[in-house]
Structure formats: C-alpha cells, structure tokens
Design a protein around this motif. Structure first.
Motif, mmCIF file in Angstrom:
data_model
loop_
_atom_site.group_PDB
_atom_site.id
_atom_site.type_symbol
_atom_site.label_atom_id
_atom_site.label_comp_id
_atom_site.label_asym_id
_atom_site.label_seq_id
_atom_site.Cartn_x
_atom_site.Cartn_y
_atom_site.Cartn_z
ATOM 1 N N ASN A 2 1.053 -0.670 -0.201
ATOM 2 C CA ASN A 2 -0.082 0.226 -0.078
ATOM 3 C C ASN A 2 0.795 1.816 0.004
ATOM 4 O O ASN A 2 1.741 1.478 0.732
ATOM 5 C CB ASN A 2 -1.052 0.223 1.284
ATOM 6 C CG ASN A 2 -2.365 -1.295 0.860
ATOM 7 O OD1 ASN A 2 -2.091 -1.662 -0.123
ATOM 8 N ND2 ASN A 2 -2.701 -1.128 2.396
ATOM 9 N N GLU A 3 0.612 2.269 -1.097
ATOM 10 C CA GLU A 3 1.257 3.686 -1.183
ATOM 11 C C GLU A 3 0.930 4.356 0.532
ATOM 12 O O GLU A 3 -0.228 4.594 0.696
ATOM 13 C CB GLU A 3 1.104 4.299 -1.863
ATOM 14 C CG GLU A 3 1.179 3.893 -3.754
ATOM 15 C CD GLU A 3 0.367 2.935 -3.934
ATOM 16 O OE1 GLU A 3 -0.752 1.948 -3.339
ATOM 17 O OE2 GLU A 3 0.367 2.430 -4.756
ATOM 18 N N LEU A 5 -0.404 7.195 2.988
ATOM 19 C CA LEU A 5 -1.111 8.562 2.222
ATOM 20 C C LEU A 5 -0.546 9.281 2.501
ATOM 21 O O LEU A 5 0.538 10.245 3.231
ATOM 22 C CB LEU A 5 -2.256 8.556 3.412
ATOM 23 C CG LEU A 5 -3.071 9.878 3.094
ATOM 24 C CD1 LEU A 5 -4.327 9.585 2.472
ATOM 25 C CD2 LEU A 5 -4.251 9.780 4.259
ATOM 26 N N TYR A 31 -0.973 9.762 -8.846
ATOM 27 C CA TYR A 31 -0.036 8.421 -7.204
ATOM 28 C C TYR A 31 -1.869 8.462 -6.727
ATOM 29 O O TYR A 31 -3.261 9.432 -6.381
ATOM 30 C CB TYR A 31 0.107 9.619 -6.286
ATOM 31 C CG TYR A 31 0.544 9.149 -4.616
ATOM 32 C CD1 TYR A 31 1.784 8.067 -5.276
ATOM 33 C CD2 TYR A 31 -0.072 8.828 -4.102
ATOM 34 C CE1 TYR A 31 1.992 7.181 -3.865
ATOM 35 C CE2 TYR A 31 1.091 8.352 -2.747
ATOM 36 C CZ TYR A 31 1.259 7.904 -2.944
ATOM 37 O OH TYR A 31 1.792 6.937 -1.339
ATOM 38 N N PRO A 32 -2.015 6.914 -6.079
ATOM 39 C CA PRO A 32 -3.153 6.288 -5.963
ATOM 40 C C PRO A 32 -3.890 6.664 -4.384
ATOM 41 O O PRO A 32 -5.319 6.731 -4.092
ATOM 42 C CB PRO A 32 -3.560 5.250 -6.026
ATOM 43 C CG PRO A 32 -1.969 4.562 -5.496
ATOM 44 C CD PRO A 32 -0.854 6.428 -6.040
ATOM 45 N N ASN A 33 -3.434 7.448 -3.531
ATOM 46 C CA ASN A 33 -3.533 7.633 -1.991
ATOM 47 C C ASN A 33 -2.911 8.745 -1.623
ATOM 48 O O ASN A 33 -1.859 9.136 -1.147
ATOM 49 C CB ASN A 33 -2.660 6.735 -1.135
ATOM 50 C CG ASN A 33 -3.209 6.476 0.135
ATOM 51 O OD1 ASN A 33 -4.675 6.598 0.031
ATOM 52 N ND2 ASN A 33 -2.992 5.777 0.814
ATOM 53 N N TYR A 34 -4.007 10.217 -1.754
ATOM 54 C CA TYR A 34 -4.247 11.504 -1.152
ATOM 55 C C TYR A 34 -5.149 11.678 -1.181
ATOM 56 O O TYR A 34 -6.059 11.494 -1.030
ATOM 57 C CB TYR A 34 -3.008 12.299 -2.858
ATOM 58 C CG TYR A 34 -3.875 12.370 -3.243
ATOM 59 C CD1 TYR A 34 -4.880 13.133 -3.703
ATOM 60 C CD2 TYR A 34 -4.308 11.505 -4.200
ATOM 61 C CE1 TYR A 34 -5.598 13.931 -4.786
ATOM 62 C CE2 TYR A 34 -5.094 11.417 -5.561
ATOM 63 C CZ TYR A 34 -6.054 12.720 -5.982
ATOM 64 O OH TYR A 34 -6.342 13.508 -6.243
ATOM 65 N N GLU A 35 -4.905 12.787 0.245
ATOM 66 C CA GLU A 35 -6.238 13.637 0.585
ATOM 67 C C GLU A 35 -5.434 15.501 0.033
ATOM 68 O O GLU A 35 -4.434 15.982 0.238
ATOM 69 C CB GLU A 35 -6.629 13.398 1.639
ATOM 70 C CG GLU A 35 -5.577 14.411 2.772
ATOM 71 C CD GLU A 35 -5.374 14.012 4.710
ATOM 72 O OE1 GLU A 35 -6.658 13.422 4.481
ATOM 73 O OE2 GLU A 35 -4.347 13.920 5.030
ATOM 74 N N ALA A 58 -11.120 12.216 -4.097
ATOM 75 C CA ALA A 58 -10.046 11.576 -3.391
ATOM 76 C C ALA A 58 -10.678 11.998 -2.567
ATOM 77 O O ALA A 58 -11.226 13.518 -2.089
ATOM 78 C CB ALA A 58 -8.319 11.756 -3.463
ATOM 79 N N GLY A 85 -2.063 12.243 6.850
ATOM 80 C CA GLY A 85 -1.274 11.369 5.341
ATOM 81 C C GLY A 85 0.756 11.160 7.005
ATOM 82 O O GLY A 85 0.399 11.808 7.669
ATOM 83 N N THR A 104 3.968 10.915 -6.991
ATOM 84 C CA THR A 104 4.545 9.201 -6.978
ATOM 85 C C THR A 104 6.009 9.330 -6.881
ATOM 86 O O THR A 104 6.879 9.117 -5.942
ATOM 87 C CB THR A 104 4.620 8.375 -8.838
ATOM 88 O OG1 THR A 104 2.994 8.442 -8.602
ATOM 89 C CG2 THR A 104 5.313 7.631 -8.647
#
Length: 108
Positions: A2-3, A5, A31-35, A58, A85, A104
């Motif tokens: 898992n990437e 956050l 990049y898939p894991n951001y807020e 997101a 994060g 990324t």
C-alpha cells in the motif's frame, strides 16, 4: 504494498483562478493515495463557492476561516493539524504539479 497517504495542504485567499488550476493539477496525479486539504482565509472573490462545489476524486476537506486576519503560517498549521497523511505536500494556491507523476516521484 500500500502506498502511504499523502496530504496535500493548500492555503487560499482571493485567488479563485489560481486555486482551480492548482487543484486540477492534483486531480491529474497518478498517485492513488492522497487527500486534499484546503484552508481558505475567508475569500470574497468566488473562491469559497468554487471550493465548496469542486469534485476531487480523493478525500477532500475545506476549512474556511471566520475572517481574513489569519496569517499564512496559521492557516498552514491549521491544515497540518487536519492532515492524516504520512507525508505532507505543501502547495501554494498559485502552484501547479506539472508532471502527472510528481507525487509518485516525491514519495519514492
């Protein structure tokens, strides 16, 4: 794997067109894991209306300060406290991530 956050923290005050470009550049990231956390310093130029209705694919949180007397550091710290994060990416409201793999690259 898992990437981690990444919290993207942006402060804004009366930069409606700039904040839109900034957020659009974040949305285009691979990049898939951001807020995204935006702290608005009580703008009166249409920024709040845009930020209230923007669709970010997101987690997105908008905080609006009660008046515009807060310093840039105060609003940034407000955003930092709200961040979940492992990493925090600070962006000025007039900045754009030019490459779609910018987050990324930063994480790696």
């Amino acid at each position: 794997m898992n990437e981690p956050l990444v919290s993207v923290v942006i402060t804004n005050w009366n930069r409606r067109s700039d904040i839109e470009l900034c957020i659009n550049s974040i949305i285009k990231q691979d990049y898939p894991n951001y807020e995204v956390i935006v702290v608005d310093n009580c703008s009166d130029d249409g920024s709040i209306e845009y930020l209230t209705n923007v669709h970010v694919p997101a987690p997105y949180r908008l905080f609006i300060m009660p008046n515009s007397n807060f310093s840039a550091m105060y609003t940034l710290n407000y955003g930092f406290k709200a961040a979940y994060g492992e990493y925090i990416l600070v962006m000025d409201n007039d900045a754009e991530l030019v490459e779609s793999n910018a987050i990324t690259t930063l994480v790696s």
